[in-house]
Every structure is written in structure tokens, then in C-alpha cells.
Design an enzyme around this catalytic site. Structure first.
Site, PDB file in Angstrom:
ATOM      1  N   HIS A 313       1.294  -0.908  -0.076  1.00  0.00           N
ATOM      2  CA  HIS A 313       0.211   0.113  -0.125  1.00  0.00           C
ATOM      3  C   HIS A 313       1.134   1.134  -0.103  1.00  0.00           C
ATOM      4  O   HIS A 313       1.732   1.646   0.638  1.00  0.00           O
ATOM      5  CB  HIS A 313      -0.872  -0.255   1.522  1.00  0.00           C
ATOM      6  N   ASP A 370      -7.848  -4.947  -0.520  1.00  0.00           N
ATOM      7  CA  ASP A 370      -8.551  -5.568  -1.626  1.00  0.00           C
ATOM      8  C   ASP A 370      -8.184  -7.289  -1.350  1.00  0.00           C
ATOM      9  O   ASP A 370      -8.799  -8.452  -1.387  1.00  0.00           O
ATOM     10  CB  ASP A 370      -8.140  -5.361  -3.167  1.00  0.00           C
TER      11      ASP A 370
END
Ligand code: SDX
Length: 445
Positions: A313, A370
Site C-alpha cells: 500500500h 483488497d
């Protein structure tokens, strides 16, 4: 919005010139060097690929602390909101800045119900898309088409009109999403119902049919509420920055959100939830060889290299707080659906191996939102082509809140970054010499 504080200056020495640049500080102690006068004072600009070190704006909507895995909407921790509130409450909070009172909540629900249908003429648009059309393409096209049916918001539209447009978009996008799914499986559209709440209405429009009534399981409705809450905003992510950038040209809300939907579609961003399932299915088809996919993700020179989708991320250098919550939600849905998903075993092994691998640990690549969201949508019965649409459904209130904040920011500016040119220097154009006329009797070549 609380004002930004001045917290000293930064000295920048360029040649024999020293420039004092103000350091500003936000409400959570984040600090930035304000380079607003840099080019005027020095003729220089900054270069920052991916804007990793650049704040594009001030915002009072969401606070992230990537090192400590903190996520708060309007000051409320995500864990508290996911546990105690429904998506509609959190959507109201993001857009209006406060959780709704009882009266505001019922007015908001009334408007959401009132706006849940789309104009009957818009139904025909669905039939012009080919069967295999990706629902994100349909979603983006249908959202921008809303601006042809409903009045566009002007820059200084009264609050009431903005509320109307907000609830209209929040409610109709749910119907558009369900209709795009029904279209893709050749089933008739199921209309929204006045007696169902936001998430139950969506599930019913997705899975009910004239020959097969659908019973909304409370655990599934709860899971969907939590998933949409967790996806509702995430400060200046790629798609939200797109909404702000496109919005900065003073286009209407629907056009700006339609652009955000396209940005979210990318597999490095919101499209990752679909890419995670496709990766797990590839591993399953490949005999469950998790190690091979991890090695491939680590080595960019390896044939078939692809990142480990669902890991890493830009901001979180710790476990994404949303991934932790989704993992629990996923377990509850599996229990409620009395299902066993073989992909879960692969996902669990993948996480364990990656979290024991120095490549991932050194780069602080942890599971993100996700990694488990796709597995949860799959357990609910939502097809993977709709996973990123689900992400968009959640992110709508965040996009609306940022669009409104940007439009009402007194320091608002058209967003137009600079560049460093590396192309050819000035070249002169020398027109080609005219061809000599062919001599009589001989053919021109
Ligand atoms: C979302 O911004 C947001 O808030 C987004 C989001 C939201 O709510 O809006 O949180 C939603 O988009 C989550 C992210 C979903 N994307 C994925 O799961 C795709 C896989 N992840 C990677 O593509 C990547 O981690 C990014 C794009 C998410 C972030 O990449 P960065 O910040 O640009 O980091 P980087 O590419 O500079 O990576 C640093 C290193 C590189 O290796 P080296 O050059 O140091 O050798 O880490 C490697 C990268 O190659 N790396 C990965 C990896 N992610 C980064 N290697 C393997 N697998 C990965 N997933």
C-alpha cells in the site's frame, strides 16, 4: 475545517540564494513545506513521481496514519464506525461532517428511497452495451449520463440542491450496479423496493428474480454494510484525487465521479479485489503452488511477473486496519452461507508465506483492503466482475465529500501540475525538395 498552523520555516539553499519556506501543520501534527512561491522565487519546480511526497490539498474528511494503521472518518475510528453504524449513517457523516440525528437520518433514508429508481429512459442504455461489457465501463457511462437527466450542481448551489444531488447519486448508483449485473446474466431488472433498507435493497435487486425469490440473510446484509463502510473513503487515493482533479475544472459532480470510477478500475487500485481472486484461481489451477507465485511477485525479471495482488500500500506500512475487519466479516459470512471456499486455504497459505518472507517484510508489504474483500463478495454470491463495482458503491460518499470540500475550499485552484521537459531541442523544418519532372518519354519512378 480546522485551520492549518504555521510551524516554523525550512531553509532551501539554491546556489547563493537561500529561500525560507513556511512549514505548516495539520490537526494531527502532519507537517508540510508550503512551496506555493517556489517557482516564482527560484524558477524551479519539484519533481515527485506518484506524488509520494506531495500533499495536493488540506482536507478535514479522513485521517490515515500508515505507520500505525490508523483510519478515521471525520475523527471517528473505522473500527467504531464498522461496529456500530450502517453504511447510510457513515455516508451521511462523510458528506455532512456529522453523524445524522434521528430526524436527519429518516429524512436521508426518505430521499434515498425516493431517488432509488433511475429514469425509465436510462433502462434502454443497458441494452446498447455488449453482453460481455465490464460493469465498471457501464457504471462510469451511466453515472456521467445522470448529468443529462438531472440538473447539474453549480459551484455555489444551495445546500439543499447539493443534498439532493448527493442522495440521488448515492441511491441511483446502487440500482445502476444491480441492473448492470442483471444485464450481464440476461435476467430482467429487479426494481428497488420502498420497504427494504439500502444494502438489503441492493442484494434483492441483485439476486431476486420473478421465478426465484431471494431471502436477505441478516449476516449477509450486515457484512455488506461493513464492507461498504470500510470502502467509504481513504483520503487522497488515486480515484479520489481523480475526482478532485477533474472536479477542479468545475465539471459537474456526476462527470467528476465518473472519472473516479475509471481510475478505481485499475488493478493497482480498486481493481485489485478482482485481480486477487484471479490470482488465487490461477494458483488453484496451477496445483496450489503458492510459493511459485510469491517468487514470481518478488522477481521482476521472472516471466509472468506480477505483484502479489492484495498486498502492499502506498500509505499503510503496517497491516491495513480494514483488512483485519474484513477477515472477521468473511468468516461470519462463510458460517452464515454454510460454505467452504477452497480459495480461502490458498489465501491463508499465501498470507502466511508472504508474512514470513523478508522481501515483503523489508518493504512493509502487508495485506490490504483488497485481499479478503473479493473472497467475501464471492461468499455472498457476487461475481468477480462486480467486485470493483462494489468498491465503487462503497467509495461514492467519499468521492462526493471530497468533491464538495474542494468546490467550497476558498483556496481552490484548477489542478495543473508542471513537468520537466526532456524532449528534442528546437529543430528547423526543411521542406522536401520538389521532385524533378520526369524527362519526356521516360516514366517517373
Ligand atoms: C487500494 O491509496 C489508497 O488509499 C488505495 C486504497 C483505497 O482505499 O483507495 O487503499 C485501495 O488501491 C489498495 C491497493 C490495491 N492494489 C494492490 O493490491 C496491487 C498490488 N500492490 C502494488 O501494486 C503496490 O503495493 C501499490 C501500487 C499498492 C503501492 O505501490 P507503491 O506505493 O507505488 O510502492 P512501490 O511500487 O514503490 O513498491 C516498493 C517496492 C517495489 O520493489 P523494489 O523496487 O523496492 O524492489 O515494493 C514492491 C515494488 O516492486 N512491491 C511489491 C508489491 N507492492 C510493492 N512487490 C510484490 N507484490 C506487491 N504487491
Amino acid at each position: 475545517m480546522t485551520q492549518i498552523r504555521h510551524a516554523g520555516t525550512a531553509e532551501l539553499r539554491i546556489g547563493d540564494k537561500t529561500l525560507s519556506l513556511p512549514i505548516v501543520e495539520g490537526s494531527e501534527g502532519e507537517r508540510a513545506i508550503d512551496i506555493g512561491d517556489l517557482r516564482t522565487e527560484t524558477g524551479l519546480v519539484t519533481l515527485d513521481y506518484g506524488y509520494k511526497n506531495t500533499a495536493s490539498c488540506k482536507s478535514a474528511i479522513t485521517f490515515l496514519d500508515g505507520e500505525c494503521g490508523v483510519l478515521r472518518y471525520r475523527g471517528y475510528p473505522i473500527e467504531v464506525l464498522a461496529e456500530n453504524f450502517r453504511f447510510v449513517d457513515v455516508a451521511y457523516l462523510l458528506v455532512h461532517g456529522q453523524l445524522p440525528s434521528q430526524e436527519e437520518r429518516s429524512r436521508f433514508s426518505e430521499l434515498l428511497n425516493w431517488h432509488s429508481m433511475i429514469h425509465e429512459d436510462m433502462r434502454h442504455f443497458f441494452y446498447s452495451f455488449p453482453e460481455h461489457a465490464h460493469p465498471m465501463a457501464i457504471l462510469s457511462a451511466m453515472v456521467v449520463s445522470l448529468s443529462t437527466f438531472y440538473p447539474e450542481l453549480a459551484q455555489n448551489s444551495p445546500e439543499e440542491e447539493i443534498d439532493m444531488a448527493t442522495t440521488r447519486l448515492l441511491s441511483k448508483i446502487r440500482t445502476i450496479a444491480a441492473f448492470s449485473y442483471k444485464k450481464s446474466i440476461g435476467e430482467p431488472f429487479v426494481y428497488p423496493r420502498h420497504d427494504l433498507k439500502y444494502c438489503a435493497n441492493f442484494l434483492n435487486m441483485m439476486f431476486s428474480s420473478p421465478v426465484r425469490p431471494y431471502e436477505v440473510k441478516p449476516e449477509v446484509e450486515r457484512a455488506l454494510n461493513v464492507l461498504l463502510v470500510l470502502h467509504a473513503d481513504h483520503e487522497q487515493n488515486c480515484s479520489t484525487s481523480t475526482v478532485r482533479l477533474v472536479g477542479s475544472a468545475r465539471v459537474n459532480l456526476y462527470a467528476a465521479v465518473s472519472a473516479g470510477i475509471c481510475a478505481l478500475w485499475g488493478p493497482l487500485h480498486g481493481g485489485a479485489n478482482q485481480a486477487v481472486i484471479e490470482m488465487l484461481e490461477d494458483i488453484q489451477r496451477d496445483g496450489g503452488d503458492v510459493k511459485k507465485y510469491i517468487e514470481r511477485a518478488k522477481d521482476k525479471t521472472k516471466a509472468g511477473h506480477a505483484p502479489l495482488y492484495g498486498f502492499g500500500h502506498r500509505v499503510y506500512k503496517s497491516y491495513d486496519p480494514r483488512a483485519k475487519i474484513i477477515k472477521e466479516v468473511y468468516a461470519n459470512v462463510l458460517k452464515a452461507m454454510e460454505e467452504r471456499d477452497p480459495l480461502l486455504d490458498i489465501a491463508t497459505e499465501l498470507e502466511e508465506r508472504a508474512m514470513a518472507d523478508n522481501y515483503f517484510l523489508e518493504r512493509k508489504l502487508f495485506p490490504n483492503v483488497d485481499f479478503y474483500s473479493g473472497l467475501t463478495y464471492r461468499a455472498i454470491g457476487i461475481p468477480k466482475s462486480m467486485f470493483t463495482v462494489m468498491f465503487a458503491l462503497g467509495r461514492i460518499p467519499g468521492w462526493i465529500a471530497h468533491w464538495r470540500e474542494a468546490m467550497s475550499d476558498p483556496e481552490f485552484k484548477l489542478q495543473r501540475p508542471r513537468q520537466i521537459y526532456v524532449g528534442p531541442l528546437r529543430r528547423e523544418y526543411t521542406p522536401p525538395k520538389p521532385a524533378k519532372p520526369a524527362r519526356r518519354g521516360r516514366k517517373a519512378k
